[in-house]
Motif scaffolding. Structure first.
Motif, PDB file in Angstrom:
ATOM      1  N   ASN A 152     -17.925   4.004   1.725  1.00  0.00           N
ATOM      2  CA  ASN A 152     -16.672   3.284   1.957  1.00  0.00           C
ATOM      3  C   ASN A 152     -16.596   2.994   3.460  1.00  0.00           C
TER       4      ASN A 152
ATOM      5  N   GLY B 130      -3.710  -0.396   5.977  1.00  0.00           N
ATOM      6  CA  GLY B 130      -4.251   0.963   6.013  1.00  0.00           C
ATOM      7  C   GLY B 130      -4.095   1.602   7.386  1.00  0.00           C
TER       8      GLY B 130
ATOM      9  N   VAL C 136      -4.453   0.797  -0.660  1.00  0.00           N
ATOM     10  CA  VAL C 136      -3.917  -0.521  -0.303  1.00  0.00           C
ATOM     11  C   VAL C 136      -4.266  -1.497  -1.417  1.00  0.00           C
TER      12      VAL C 136
ATOM     13  N   SER D 265     -15.520   0.580   5.341  1.00  0.00           N
ATOM     14  CA  SER D 265     -14.288   0.134   6.005  1.00  0.00           C
ATOM     15  C   SER D 265     -13.370   1.308   6.292  1.00  0.00           C
TER      16      SER D 265
ATOM     17  N   GLY E  42       0.834  -1.186   0.000  1.00  0.00           N
ATOM     18  CA  GLY E  42       0.000   0.000   0.000  1.00  0.00           C
ATOM     19  C   GLY E  42       0.870   1.237   0.000  1.00  0.00           C
TER      20      GLY E  42
ATOM     21  N   ALA F 294      -5.459  -4.631  -3.274  1.00  0.00           N
ATOM     22  CA  ALA F 294      -6.588  -5.510  -2.935  1.00  0.00           C
ATOM     23  C   ALA F 294      -6.129  -6.781  -2.225  1.00  0.00           C
TER      24      ALA F 294
ATOM     25  N   ARG G 118      -5.696  -5.987   1.618  1.00  0.00           N
ATOM     26  CA  ARG G 118      -6.758  -5.329   2.393  1.00  0.00           C
ATOM     27  C   ARG G 118      -7.244  -6.225   3.525  1.00  0.00           C
TER      28      ARG G 118
END
Length: 168
Positions: A128, A100, A90, A130, A68, A92, A95
């Motif tokens: 979003n 993050g 970040v 998360s 990331g 995929a 994640r």
């Protein structure tokens, strides 16, 4: 997984670009133009090392794989220069593994060390979940939401949160 946060170098860009491009083209979390060229994206993301109040970092695993990246900078010039801002992306494949969180914790520490008084995120897409949850867990608050300010590809017009976090 062992993750290290370090300053990004020009040699990191080829590893950043694929996930940067994937995230931007998805149009779910960033207001960047999905037709952004690689050169324009590099100029936007990779902060010049000659500026002490601009910084780009990468999160790398033990093998040196870039997981990331983040960039950080003053939110506004002049009377707003005491407020920092930043962006985080970040890959995929990484994640949900705390990358993050580590990138943001590093940004909070850098902002504090650099003398900023608070951090402001100008455009956090409200869907979003998360990211919103993570920022709140790290002490950010929602100052307000601009309704319909983001055109999500499947949900239509959704809000953008302005989020902030005071620094010690």
């Amino acid at each position: 997984m062992t993750v290290q946060i370090r300053e990004a170098t020009d040699e990191d860009w080829p590893a950043i670009w694929p996930f940067f491009h994937e995230i931007v083209v998805a149009r779910e979390t960033y207001t960047y133009d999905p037709h952004l060229t690689e050169d324009a994206a590099r100029e936007l993301w990779m902060s010049p090392s000659s500026s002490p109040l601009r910084r780009t970092t990468v999160a790398v695993d033990a093998d040196g794989t870039v997981l990331g990246s983040a960039n950080m900078y003053p939110n506004r010039p002049g009377p707003g220069a005491h407020v920092s801002s930043g962006s985080f992306m970040v890959d995929a494949r990484a994640r949900g593994k705390g990358v993050g969180r580590l990138l943001c914790a590093d940004m909070i520490e850098w902002s504090t060390r650099s003398g900023f008084r608070l951090i402001q995120f100008n455009a956090v897409v409200e869907t979003n979940k998360s990211a919103v949850h993570l920022w709140q867990a790290l002490g950010f608050r929602i100052a307000g939401t601009v309704p319909g300010a983001f055109d999500h590809p499947t949900l239509g017009y959704v809000g953008l949160h302005v989020m902030y976090r005071p620094l010690p």
